[in-house]
Design an enzyme around this catalytic site. Structure first.
Site, short mmCIF file in Angstrom:
data_model
loop_
_atom_site.label_atom_id
_atom_site.label_comp_id
_atom_site.label_asym_id
_atom_site.label_seq_id
_atom_site.Cartn_x
_atom_site.Cartn_y
_atom_site.Cartn_z
N LYS A 175 5.15 21.32 -29.64
CA LYS A 175 4.72 20.49 -28.52
C LYS A 175 4.28 21.41 -27.38
O LYS A 175 5.06 22.21 -26.89
CB LYS A 175 5.87 19.60 -28.07
CG LYS A 175 5.51 18.72 -26.88
CD LYS A 175 6.64 17.77 -26.56
CE LYS A 175 6.29 16.92 -25.35
NZ LYS A 175 7.40 16.02 -25.00
N LYS A 228 1.58 18.30 -31.27
CA LYS A 228 1.25 17.44 -30.14
C LYS A 228 0.76 18.27 -28.97
O LYS A 228 1.41 19.28 -28.66
CB LYS A 228 2.52 16.69 -29.74
CG LYS A 228 2.38 15.80 -28.55
CD LYS A 228 3.70 15.22 -28.17
CE LYS A 228 3.54 14.47 -26.87
NZ LYS A 228 4.77 14.03 -26.32
C1 PBG Z 1 8.78 13.27 -23.25
C2 PBG Z 1 7.48 12.95 -23.82
C3 PBG Z 1 6.21 13.16 -23.28
C4 PBG Z 1 5.30 12.58 -24.17
C5 PBG Z 1 6.03 12.06 -25.23
N1 PBG Z 1 7.38 12.32 -25.00
C6 PBG Z 1 5.80 13.76 -21.99
C7 PBG Z 1 6.07 15.17 -21.71
O1 PBG Z 1 6.60 15.92 -22.51
O2 PBG Z 1 5.75 15.58 -20.58
C8 PBG Z 1 3.82 12.52 -23.98
C9 PBG Z 1 3.14 11.42 -24.71
C10 PBG Z 1 1.77 11.12 -24.23
O3 PBG Z 1 1.20 11.79 -23.34
O4 PBG Z 1 1.20 10.15 -24.75
N2 PBG Z 1 9.36 14.47 -23.56
#
Ligand code: PBG
Length: 303
Positions: A175, A228
């Site tokens: 991520k 992601k």
């Molecule tokens: C939380 C999380 C996030 C997303 C999914 N889970 C935000 C982040 O990490 O800042 C993003 C999902 C999206 O942008 O559609 N940890």
């Protein structure tokens, strides 16, 4: 006949935001066409998604109260736990729960903090407890998204100790610290009060590190791994799928959605053609499943 990649409803996961403080659906400004749902409306929406032919949803909760510890995340009577139970009672959908503290902490970070430092190891038992509360509520899959080191191991251990040996973990393994999460911060009210997430999420410049992160998660017991965001990281997705041959998910994130939706709203892009192309390309690059805000729209096409 010559198409190498096809899409189906079974490949797609629809994210759902459930807000404890509202009594009817509320539009998300930064994501045209997306809504936060109330607890009362979530089961009906899940039913619609199932009737359209989708098989899985990913749940995000917005609690009434936030605190330093994110304690609403593991409250057995918390919003996510209630929403899971409501959906499982009325549908056969696969319910995946996002497992992170950022929607529940007052500072908005994905772990506990001391001053401006993230307390990685102190966060792990809380993630374990949250996972157990989700499984107890009926969640089919838990999806830790906080990028804390050793979160998969902590969650696997906690689930197993409580008898949830069959609850799989879909880890947000690679991520990235991405600006494309911007609209999600409004959707889930998970913006942070200070700092950023670069200390725990990955540097967009890095490729090898993603492979290492995925390998560690697999060693710790991840059943499925994720890359992601999706479109800017298709090289990573391809490599992860080829190298590990694991069930691999890609998350087409909020910013990817909003860019196309905004361009379409101005008549600059054909929204349907754009999302179909983007989903096909994400699948081509190696995704077995795609988390996308267009899942419902796709299902509506009845393809
Ligand atoms: C939380 C999380 C996030 C997303 C999914 N889970 C935000 C982040 O990490 O800042 C993003 C999902 C999206 O942008 O559609 N940890």
């Amino acid at each position: 006949m010559v198409a190498e990649t096809g899409l189906s409803c079974n490949d797609l996961v629809q994210p759902i935001f459930v807000d404890e403080r509202i009594s009817e659906p509320k539009a998300i400004d930064a994501m045209p066409g997306q809504f936060r749902l109330s607890l009362e409306s979530v089961a009906a929406e899940a039913q619609v998604l199932e009737d359209l032919g989708l098989s899985a949803v990913l749940l995000f909760g917005l609690p009434a109260q936030k605190d330093e510890m994110g304690s609403a995340a593991y409250d057995p009577q918390g919003i996510i736990q209630k929403a899971v139970a409501a959906i499982k009672e009325t549908t056969n959908l696969i319910v995946i729960t996002d497992l992170c503290l950022c929607e529940y902490t007052s500072h908005g970070h994905c772990g506990l903090v001391k001053g401006e430092k993230i307390l990685n190891d102190e966060t792990l038992p809380i993630l374990g407890e949250t996972a157990v509360s989700h499984a107890l509520a009926g969640a089919d899959i838990v999806a830790p998204s906080g990028m804390m080191d050793h979160m998969v191991q902590a969650i696997r251990t906690a689930l197993d100790l409580d008898g949830y040996t069959d609850t799989p973990i879909l880890s947000y393994s690679a991520k990235y610290a991405s600006t494309f999460y911007g609209p999600f911060r409004e959707a889930a009210e998970s913006g942070f009060a200070w700092g950023d997430r670069k200390g725990y999420q990955m540097n967009p410049a890095n490729f090898s590190e993603a492979l290492w992160e995925v390998q560690l998660d697999i060693e710790e017991g991840a059943d499925m791994v994720m890359v992601k965001p999706a479109m800017p990281y298709l090289d990573v997705l391809r490599a992860v799928k080829d190298m590990f041959a694991m069930p691999t998910a890609a998350y087409q994130v909020s910013g990817e959605y909003s860019m196309i939706a905004a361009a379409a709203a101005r008549g600059w892009l054909d929204e349907r053609a754009a999302f179909m192309e983007s989903l096909t390309c994400i699948k081509r690059a190696g995704a077995d499943m795609i988390i996308t805000y267009w899942a419902k729209e796709y299902a509506r096409l009845g393809l």
